[in-house]
Design a protein around this motif. Sequence first.
Motif, PDB file in Angstrom:
ATOM      1  N   GLY A 183       0.802  -1.200   0.000  1.00  0.00           N
ATOM      2  CA  GLY A 183       0.000   0.000   0.000  1.00  0.00           C
ATOM      3  C   GLY A 183       0.830   1.243   0.000  1.00  0.00           C
ATOM      4  N   THR A 206      -2.090  -0.971  -2.775  1.00  0.00           N
ATOM      5  CA  THR A 206      -2.649  -1.948  -1.847  1.00  0.00           C
ATOM      6  C   THR A 206      -2.614  -3.305  -2.501  1.00  0.00           C
ATOM      7  N   TYR A 256     -10.556   0.253  -1.788  1.00  0.00           N
ATOM      8  CA  TYR A 256      -9.698   0.931  -0.812  1.00  0.00           C
ATOM      9  C   TYR A 256      -8.730   1.881  -1.515  1.00  0.00           C
ATOM     10  N   ARG A 273      -7.070  -3.849   5.654  1.00  0.00           N
ATOM     11  CA  ARG A 273      -6.917  -2.404   5.537  1.00  0.00           C
ATOM     12  C   ARG A 273      -7.863  -1.624   6.450  1.00  0.00           C
ATOM     13  N   PRO A 275       1.199   2.252   7.176  1.00  0.00           N
ATOM     14  CA  PRO A 275       0.405   1.012   7.138  1.00  0.00           C
ATOM     15  C   PRO A 275       1.207  -0.210   7.512  1.00  0.00           C
TER      16      PRO A 275
END
Length: 608
Positions: free
Chosen positions: A47, A53, A259, A287, A457
């Motif tokens: 991501g 992602t 996303y 996520r 992330p």
Amino acid sequence: MPRSYIHEFLIVFVAGLLFPTWNFCSPQSTQSSPNASSRSTSGNAAGNAAGATSADASSGTTNNSKNNSSHGIYLVFPFQNSGPSSRLDWLSEGLEELTIQGLSSAGEQVYSHSWRLGELERYGIPTTAKLSRATMLHVAEDLDADFVVFGSFNYDGKNLTIDSRLLRVNPAALLPPLHESGPLETVMDLHTRLIWRMLSENDHAYPLSLTEFGQMHKAIRLDAFEHYIRGLIANEDEMRVRELREAVRLEPEWVEPNYALGEAYFTKRDCVSALPWYAKVPKTHERYLETLFSVGVCRLSMNQPDQAEEAFATLQTLLRGSSAPGVDFPEVLNNLAIAKARQNKFAAAQEDLRRASSLDPDEDDYPFNLGLIAMRQGDFNGAAGQFREASHREPDIPEDRSLLVAALEKAGKQEEADQERNAALEAFGPNGVTTTHLDSKADSLTHLERVTTEIDPETLRFEMESAEARAATGGPQDARDTPAMHLRRARQELSGGQLDAAEREYHVTLAADKGNAAAHLGLGEIARRQGRLDDSVKELLLSLEARDSAVVRTTLARVYLEQKKTTMARAEVERALKLAPNYTEAKQLLEHLQNGKPAEVPPKGGPQ
């Protein structure tokens, strides 16, 4: 203030969520693919802020692979297109993404596409550069990866041939190459076989057959995957959105492009467009935590503090419920505090900000926001103290000084305010410091709040994956209790502000691996935070003896600055730039030295 260093040494142990995963097939074979049944496995990674992602993951049949996998950390590089057709250049990142997903589905921890890009950017290496094995190994060492995966592919107009290599980091060893070849439309099956062979040949006790491994995935369309990858690598926002929307049209139930679309709009600060796409990310998805954070930021930007508080409080609850004792995320605490303060929940907001400030003693945003709350309460002396602390942490930020002067004036300390103003004018010049007129009304201070708009992330992903692996093996004291695991625990404790616990873990690491450069770097950071600058220098020099590093030399230069040893600081930062000519932090520090700014600059950065 922007910063990334704290993320780079945070890997924590968490009891996590479980997620659905995906495999891929051509649109012609979706119905007949043997992988088309709804099977599932656990977590994967990829991501970036622009929407990078990878496929989602879930529970299902994963536990066997998790319990028996090698539990290494992998760093994957794009596969080079060695064929004549540039039309398939997108497959370079596509195979990288598939590798990340395949390893994740097998229970391995994998650095994401965005993390790799960020690491290359940190060293000033073009993201499109063809890297030598030595460079890949060096990047992997800095990230504490156990394995590097790279390779190439060639399409001759009829068949696609994929070559994959696995490079072990410590001790360094290049394992035999793996090859798979077949029609282009079978690329997904070819790659599934490659990942299975990589895992099974590296671990002779690997329990899954190829058929079992392949049955762990659910199929999606090849054309949807192509549009998704093209969206991730697009340089223009319009093209990125168009490609991702097409991926969603072809595979509407596939969470990843939904996303990614939310991220694409969020990056442009178009929260109205981002929120509907974020809403499509289910709570069981990998996520989801990142989505909660972004939703909270959007709610703050839309001045909906009650909904922002709900998002950040939910995120904080999930993290605290799954995290090691005492570990919090200062970014989450900061934003949660802002949401509370806008609702006049000042005591709770101050508590959160004080915790964030103690976790990250170099960041000026947290005392700055505390100063704003004190202003709202009419506590101008308290506000001045917080702005002074912010200015001490970041002497080069004019706004911190301006707010300090304004708070002192409000407190009736005109002489002291004049002294601070003159010092700021000397440091920044006549145009560097603005006059700030403040009152205690909330609406006049909201625009000054410093909202953290990004959280790494990888931090969240590794937190959950590490804990899941830990839970699967019955706790931390198992066969994986290696120097690498102690090093990762040390970084977790350091990021959580637990200096004594971090120091113990670093010493355990060094007891088993006396030349561990990262452990010496961590001990150097602990000593710096405790004010033991001579000890910090000693540990940083030991780290450099083990492995030369632009990051360590830049950190050492900052410690020398704290000791007011400007000449030695300049020498170290120049050596850092010889190693990494485009390393941003080193360039900024050299510019700082050349401009003759005050030497007592608090060091930024830390163990990488």
